[in-house]
Design an enzyme around this catalytic site. Sequence first.
Site, PDB file in Angstrom:
ATOM      1  N   THR A  75       0.847  -1.196   0.000  1.00 42.20           N
ATOM      2  CA  THR A  75       0.000   0.000   0.000  1.00 42.20           C
ATOM      3  C   THR A  75       0.880   1.243   0.000  1.00 42.20           C
ATOM      4  O   THR A  75       1.914   1.306   0.659  1.00 42.20           O
ATOM      5  CB  THR A  75      -0.988   0.010   1.179  1.00 42.20           C
ATOM      6  N   SER A 106       2.989  -2.262   4.121  1.00 40.44           N
ATOM      7  CA  SER A 106       3.033  -0.814   3.888  1.00 40.44           C
ATOM      8  C   SER A 106       4.222  -0.485   3.005  1.00 40.44           C
ATOM      9  O   SER A 106       5.230  -1.194   3.040  1.00 40.44           O
ATOM     10  CB  SER A 106       3.217  -0.077   5.209  1.00 40.44           C
ATOM     11  N   ASP A 107       4.140   0.588   2.237  1.00 43.29           N
ATOM     12  CA  ASP A 107       5.371   1.109   1.662  1.00 43.29           C
ATOM     13  C   ASP A 107       6.230   1.559   2.847  1.00 43.29           C
ATOM     14  O   ASP A 107       5.736   1.772   3.955  1.00 43.29           O
ATOM     15  CB  ASP A 107       5.113   2.266   0.686  1.00 43.29           C
ATOM     16  N   TRP A 108       7.510   1.700   2.608  1.00 45.48           N
ATOM     17  CA  TRP A 108       8.462   1.888   3.710  1.00 45.48           C
ATOM     18  C   TRP A 108       8.204   3.198   4.474  1.00 45.48           C
ATOM     19  O   TRP A 108       8.321   4.273   3.896  1.00 45.48           O
ATOM     20  CB  TRP A 108       9.870   1.795   3.153  1.00 45.48           C
TER      21      TRP A 108
END
Length: 865
Positions: free
Chosen positions: A249, A282-284
């Site tokens: 995401t 999650s994206d980082w």
Amino acid sequence: MRTPGGSRGRTAVQPCGFHGIHGLHGFHGLQRGGATVTEAAETAESRTGTRGGSAADRERETVVEAALGRLGLDAKARLLAGQDMWSLPGLPEIGLRSLVMSDGPIGVRGVRWTADDPSIALPSPTALAATWDPALAHRAGVLLAQEARRKHVHVLLAPTVNLHRSPLGGRHFEAYSEDPYLTGRIGAGYVRGVQSGGVGTTVKHFVANDAETDRFTVDNLVSARALRELYLAPFEAIVENAHPWGIMTAYNSVNGTTMTEHHHLVNEVLRGEWGFDGFNVSDWTAARSTVGAIEGGLDVAMPGPETVYGDALAAAVRAGRTEEAKVDEAVRNVLRLAARVGILEGAEPVVTELPEQVDGEALAREIARRSFVLVRNENATLPLRPGTVALSGAAARDARVLGGGSATVFPAHVVSPLDGLTAALPEGSLTYAVGADPNQELAVADKGFTLRAECRDRDGELIGSGSAPNGHLQWMGNDLPEGVTHDTLHTVDLRGTFTPRVSGTHTFGIKGLGAFTLTVDGTVHFEGTQLPTEDSPFTAFFGAPEERARVDLTAGETYEVSLRQVVVQPEGAPLRMVGFSLVHQEPRRDPDELIAEAVEAARAADTAVVVVATTERVESEGFDRGDLRLPGRQDDLVHAVAAANPNTVVIVNSGSPVELPWREEVAAVLLTWFPGQEGGSALADVLTGAHEPGGRLPTTWGPLADAPVTQVVPVDGELPYAEGAFIGYRAWERDGKTPAYPFGHGLGYTDWAYESIEPSDGDGDSAATVTVRVRNSGARPGREVVQLYLTPVEADSERPVRRLAAFAGVGAGPGETAEAVLGIPRRAFEVWDEDAGTWAFVKGSYEVAAGRSITDRRVVATINV
Ligand code: BGC
């Protein structure tokens, strides 16, 4: 010849093992009357890990449930939080090993930012899409799984399937296309390929991460129709056809809700409507709140160890702010992934027999030449005729083979155009001149430098050392050299030698924050502190370099160089990191002189080949572009060379569209994208005619002034997608503008006649079927991408005039015919009904046109559905 073994539109067929055009062996099996290839041929390749239904799936679910039942709340919450930059904690009590992830998408970097363990670097995703060949994307995936296994990686952080909404998007090189259908087909092939090697994928970035400006915070305002018909469409197609084991995401918000908390799009659409059963990471650093994220369907918050999950999640459950059942759901998704990739004891992995070993270098070269798009070839200038070649352009020598940011990998070697052509052309027939250098700024210290990082503690004791590829350090979380911890690390010394290839005044600089000492040849040139200029924790990686020294050096001499940083953790950084670079620029020569030199050489040669390129400062992750111009004096160089030699061929080395103001002045233009590590060899293959260029444009190329969507900068945090469902060719057509080169365009080395088009009923997933017969009317074997465009006969201003509805690649020898059987998916006839909140099938008459691009349509039929 009707292909054996299955229903039309869903059959795995490759006509006679056609692999490029080198040699005729690829055509030996062709029957008289040619070959038939079915559209969506790749879909019959194994749907790795069938959805929920198989006995193996059920067995895995049983193991997952049992493991889940043995975990307490704290362990469950811990499992959902990264333990470091790239992995989740193992839980020995249930036989779960640590799950390891890595970028993606053109190679597998592994868990360290180091060149010590090189990776195969394939061409950029734009290049892969330009092959219009999902089966080739599948093969790329198989290679990447092999690389991942070699590096002990279980999940590849790829593919990127956001759309080319505006050509200004800085990270377009990493996405496939402006068209959701092409994106979905290429992405599905890729995902199936990776997962056939037992390695998971995370299709990213869900959703509407189509530009980079303020990407952590931007709120993209997108209508339901545009979301469904464009931005969600590739994700949906990949979930449907390739069953990905993961999704990532995005940082951004969509319509007011950040994507890591988007209950509607994640829980209701992705999982509910589409049946996605993988894990959602999650994206980082994109996860912002414990309760919001868990309720919004986020399974894993990366990176760690500081995340919104772990202890914070257990505490939220205990305080009654969320339910443990939500945590269980997320853990179940992670354990299912672990079972699939084979790191959960007692569960059989999905893949027990690995695909055959792939030769990575050969595949990188094949994909590159299959991706090159020949957009112009006057008087059959290419392939080159025997004679002398004057090569120019800085990128001919220092090729840009991959895009920057998280997509970076470190290949063992790079073949530049100069290397490739030197090897392929007769000795003495090639000259080289720089001509124009677009690197007008300090750039990575990669030519002539040998640098390593030495780590010292407060007492100056050496505690470890590591590689510093291109003079750049990027140690995030616990990705530190062996023996080094953030607590003991005090100074890092980037130390080594520099051997210049030209004499003159060399400029050195520093990118990064903190206290630095720069020493060149025994003299300290800078001692001071660099402070942040922007409010971003990533300035060290994406910020501007500072010039710090000018030193006169002699070509061929070796000089000692060092850059020392006293490490201080920047305030507000989401994780502990060490990140800085030594940057460098060669002596600047008078640009007019450089051009004059190249013109002189071009005038004396039979053919002039100019390589033009973008730079890391123009196209990369973390920012968008301000214009589409080639940097520096490259346009002037091409104008001047073209005036001196009528046989001027321009090679465009960029990940996404650039303006080509000289395109009518030159004989040929070949777009080579970021072509991966073997790009120079592939270029030689194509220029010499050993292979034809196989690419077709996955995105419209045109000047910025005519581009339909140019707004990528949010206003007050919001970016309205005001154009609705009209991007790319949909918008160019609506606006009545003519681009430089249309979607789907690309020439090979033979010609094709479109002989017939014959519609018939659809079956299964297809609402209609169209059979297109083409004949290779040229003198050599070739491959054609047959493209099918669909137009509603009754005009409807809310629908695009035409859309890509199907495509298939076919091969044939000279004079031979081939048939493409193209199934048009139902979705091509559907629109998203915003009031009803469903898809509506629009019955009526449609024109189906087959051809070589969206504007070069050769045969037309009408169908009624
Ligand atoms: C990028 C992702 C990438 C991640 C890990 C992020 O900044 O947007 O695409 O996978 O970093 O490197």
